[in-house]
Scaffold this motif. Structure first.
Motif, PDB file in Angstrom:
ATOM      1  N   LEU A 185      46.220  36.934  39.463  1.00 39.04           N
ATOM      2  CA  LEU A 185      46.673  36.246  40.402  1.00 39.04           C
ATOM      3  C   LEU A 185      47.758  35.274  40.199  1.00 39.04           C
ATOM      4  N   GLY A 186      47.838  35.392  38.880  1.00 43.18           N
ATOM      5  CA  GLY A 186      48.090  33.491  38.493  1.00 43.18           C
ATOM      6  C   GLY A 186      48.469  31.898  39.162  1.00 43.18           C
ATOM      7  N   GLU A 187      49.535  31.219  39.359  1.00 33.80           N
ATOM      8  CA  GLU A 187      49.246  30.638  39.854  1.00 33.80           C
ATOM      9  C   GLU A 187      48.479  30.518  41.573  1.00 33.80           C
ATOM     10  N   ALA A 188      48.924  31.864  42.253  1.00 38.99           N
ATOM     11  CA  ALA A 188      47.791  32.089  43.852  1.00 38.99           C
ATOM     12  C   ALA A 188      46.236  31.845  43.626  1.00 38.99           C
ATOM     13  N   GLY A 189      46.393  32.107  42.369  1.00 34.94           N
ATOM     14  CA  GLY A 189      44.763  31.520  42.041  1.00 34.94           C
ATOM     15  C   GLY A 189      43.895  30.112  42.066  1.00 34.94           C
ATOM     16  N   GLU A 190      44.815  29.104  42.018  1.00 36.59           N
ATOM     17  CA  GLU A 190      44.361  28.403  41.798  1.00 36.59           C
ATOM     18  C   GLU A 190      44.811  27.442  42.849  1.00 36.59           C
ATOM     19  N   TRP A 191      44.119  26.025  42.968  1.00 39.21           N
ATOM     20  CA  TRP A 191      44.748  25.081  44.143  1.00 39.21           C
ATOM     21  C   TRP A 191      43.755  24.281  43.371  1.00 39.21           C
TER      22      TRP A 191
END
Length: 251
Positions: free
Chosen positions: A183-189
């Motif tokens: 996921l990379g950065e798409a998996g962090e919020w």
């Protein structure tokens, strides 16, 4: 992501849950609803969005006036009706043009906004149906992660409306970290308050409270479909910050 393909696939998986079941069965995660009402809600919602797009509406359409908005009484026909509504939306966007502005509850948006919105609507309601039936539920990590992003985009616009308290206080921050590979950065919020509004970004951070786990479980947790204790998610930091977030955000 191929939103149209993912949407049709989610709709198909959702519809299969209604085959040979008692549709009067209650849905515990949607209090007061039966499976039949859940099916009608999703199917009519797809047709509602399709009519908005097809007619290029600039104003709210009363869902009660949607063309073909009621499922047929025969269960098999109802499943076909459900699938037909999803296809109707995909066809409407293609016919109207993906970038054509139309009405949405967030203001004018490109027509294809509705496909992404309905993808995540049916993905979460498929979880509702699965929970009601005691069925297994899995969701592709990229779809789940995009569902979190799409939900946060809406929260950032709608949170604190009409004087309601924001789901984060002061300098508190909330961090979500999906552990699925790829996921990379798409998996962090990382979510914070910025100038009296909710703001978020795809960046790594500790947060006053932080949740770490699979994207699908994170999605169901933030939408209050599954208690945190029933997931494999790890909570770090101030549990009260997480509880405030749950209490003050929409389903």
């Amino acid at each position: 992501m191929d939103y149209a393909g993912a949407f049709l696939e989610e709709n198909r998986a959702f519809s299969e849950l209604f085959r040979d079941v008692d549709q009067s069965k209650p849905v515990p995660t949607c209090p007061g609803w039966s499976l039949n009402q859940l099916l009608r809600h999703v199917g009519r919602g797809d047709r509602w969005a399709a009519q908005i797009v097809r007619e290029r509406l600039e104003e709210f359409l009363d869902p009660r006036s949607v063309e073909g908005g009621k499922p047929p009484p025969d269960p098999s026909d109802a499943i076909s009706w459900l699938r037909g509504g999803a296809q109707r939306l995909v066809d409407a966007v293609e016919l109207t043009g993906a970038q054509t502005p139309v009405w949405t509850f967030l203001g004018p948006r490109p027509a294809n906004w509705w496909i992404r919105r309905r993808l995540h609507e049916v993905a979460v309601h498929r979880a509702d149906a699965a929970i009601a039936l005691g069925a297994d539920y899995t969701l592709a990590a990229d779809v789940a992660a995009d569902g979190i992003t799409e939900w946060l985009e809406r929260v950032a616009i709608q949170a604190g409306a009409e004087g309601a308290p924001l789901p984060l206080d002061g300098d508190n921050t909330l961090h979500l970290h999906a552990t699925d590979p790829g996921l990379g950065e798409a998996g962090e919020w990382t979510i914070r308050v910025d100038d009296g509004r909710i703001a978020w970004s795809h960046e790594h951070g500790k947060g006053t409270a932080a949740l770490k786990g699979g994207a699908a479980e994170l999605l169901l947790a933030i939408l209050r479909r599954v208690p945190l204790a029933d997931t494999g998610i790890a909570l770090f930091g101030d549990e009260g910050v997480w509880q405030n977030w749950l209490d003050r955000t929409p389903l």
